[in-house]
Every structure is written in C-alpha cells, then in structure tokens.
Design an enzyme around this catalytic site. Structure first.
Site, short mmCIF file in Angstrom:
data_model
loop_
_atom_site.label_atom_id
_atom_site.label_comp_id
_atom_site.label_asym_id
_atom_site.label_seq_id
_atom_site.Cartn_x
_atom_site.Cartn_y
_atom_site.Cartn_z
N CYS A 41 74.40 -55.35 8.63
CA CYS A 41 75.21 -56.04 7.63
C CYS A 41 75.59 -55.04 6.56
CB CYS A 41 74.43 -57.21 7.02
SG CYS A 41 75.35 -58.09 5.73
N GLU A 60 81.37 -58.72 9.57
CA GLU A 60 81.06 -57.84 10.69
C GLU A 60 82.37 -57.46 11.37
OE1 GLU A 60 78.45 -56.38 11.20
OE2 GLU A 60 76.74 -57.60 10.58
#
Length: 249
Positions: free
Chosen positions: A2, A107
C-alpha cells in the site's frame, strides 16, 4: 503493498468514530504518500492509569527506535507473515500498535504494455475504516525525536487479487480494542492479520493523475479508465531472396 491512501472525514467525525478526546487538526487528504504526516489512533494510560485512546500525527515510513541512522529506504509496509520476527518491526508490533483511519487506498494494475491502471479501493458502503499499523519513536543523536509508522499488509482476498496481490489489514471495529491492548498475546494479534471479507471492499478504476503526489483533490476518486497504448503497426516483411542465384552487381 500500500503506497497511497486517502482520509477525508472531518476531524470531529474521526474523533467520534475512534473515541479519542483530542481535537485533531488534519485537513482532508486524497493522495497521501510515504514520508508525509498521517493520523494514527493509539492507546495510552491517563494520569490515573486508566486506558484511553489518543490521536497522534506521525511520519509514514517507520524508523525503528534502535536505528543508528535514517533508513535509506522507507519502511512503509510491514508484512503480517513476518512482523513478529523482522527486527525492523517486531518491537513496534509488541509495544506500539495503532489504528490508521482511512477512507480508501490505491493500488495499480498492469494493463498490457501501457501505463498501469490505478484503482481506488474503498468499502462498498463508503464508510471509513481502520488499517492496522505499527509505530515507533526514533531519537537521533543531536536531533529531535521522530514518531513514524508502517501499515500492516497481508495477502489480498479473491475480490482484490486481480488488482494487486497484497492489501492492508483492515480491522473489524470489534477488534480495535484487542489490537491496541498492550496485554494481547502474539497469537491473538496474529489472528487479526487476515484479508478483509470478500464482500467488504470495491475497486474503482481512477485516473493516472493519482501518480503525481502534488495532485490532492476529490476528483482523484472519480471513475476513469487508462487509455490502452496503441499497437505499433507491424513492420513489412522483406521479400525473400533466392540465395542460389548470384546478383548482377
């Protein structure tokens, strides 16, 4: 992994949801990047030894308390599978766990040979949530102390795996107290570090504007597809030559 996330809920709403007494001053952010200040919720004891939650602003990118110098690479994620053993994270895992408020995270998915398609991943009901985090305080020689953190990640669930193979650990609200509890056992804590339920999150394709850290506005979360890279025209084949015949020149 992340590497970008968002938290835009008003400070008052954050205080009410996470149950701390501080009055945070944190503006809406839609594109938070590593090394920037981020909000955490931690647990500490008040003057009479009673537990309470506290708001804390820290740097995203963990610097372990024992480090002699600033790490060359930012430790922004801690893998759940190794967090209890890795020297960089095990001390923070045992003693400094935190809730990291978020509205969603980003993402990137590879799309052929063109630019990657970014996705904004949020709860389907649009509610904010808490990512599991660890934090620590580093005190360099001759400098002021630095509070910093890392997000705990785990394998992506089946719903998000097509976008990326990892995801942050998203803690159920009923587990917030246990994650913050200094008396929790390692077995209890590791049991919390699992992928989110399949039906909890959704992935929304967004513009590559998210790639630029300077872009930080709500339009980053609007649905947008990356234009595929046009295929290059095939080169014409050279005519075959008969190597059995000699050329005239």
């Amino acid at each position: 992994m992340c590497g970008r996330y968002a938290i835009s809920m008003p400070p008052e709403a954050m205080r009410d949801l996470f149950g701390f007494l501080d009055e945070p001053d944190f503006p809406p952010r839609y594109n938070i990047a590593p090394s920037q200040p981020v909000p955490l919720v931690i647990r500490e004891s008040d003057g009479e030894g009673r537990p309470r939650r506290r708001f804390l602003l820290v740097r995203w990118g963990l610097v372990p308390s024992w480090a002699k110098e600033m790490p060359q690479s930012l430790l922004i994620n801690a893998r759940a599978e190794t967090i209890a053993e890795k020297p960089s994270f095990r001390g923070a895992f045992r003693h400094h766990r935190a809730l990291m408020p978020a509205d969603g995270f980003y993402e990137w998915q590879a799309v052929g040979k063109g630019p990657k398609q970014p996705f904004y991943i949020r709860r389907k009901d649009g509610k904010p949530f808490a990512m599991a985090a660890v934090w620590d305080t580093w005190m360099p020689s001759g400098g002021s102390e630095l509070d910093s953190c890392a997000i705990v990640t785990t394998d992506a669930n089946e719903a998000l795996a097509p976008v990326h193979h990892r995801m942050p650990v998203i803690l159920d609200e009923k587990d917030w107290d246990l994650w913050l509890d200094p008396a929790a056992t390692e077995k209890e804590l590791l049991a919390l570090l699992r992928p989110a339920p399949e039906d909890l999150m959704e992935a929304i394709p967004v513009s590559t504007r998210i790639n630029r850290v300077a872009n930080d506005d709500a339009s980053l979360q609007e649905r947008s597809l990356v234009d595929p890279e046009p295929e290059k025209p095939a080169r014409p084949k050279k005519p075959a030559t008969d190597e059995r015949q000699m050329g005239l020149f």
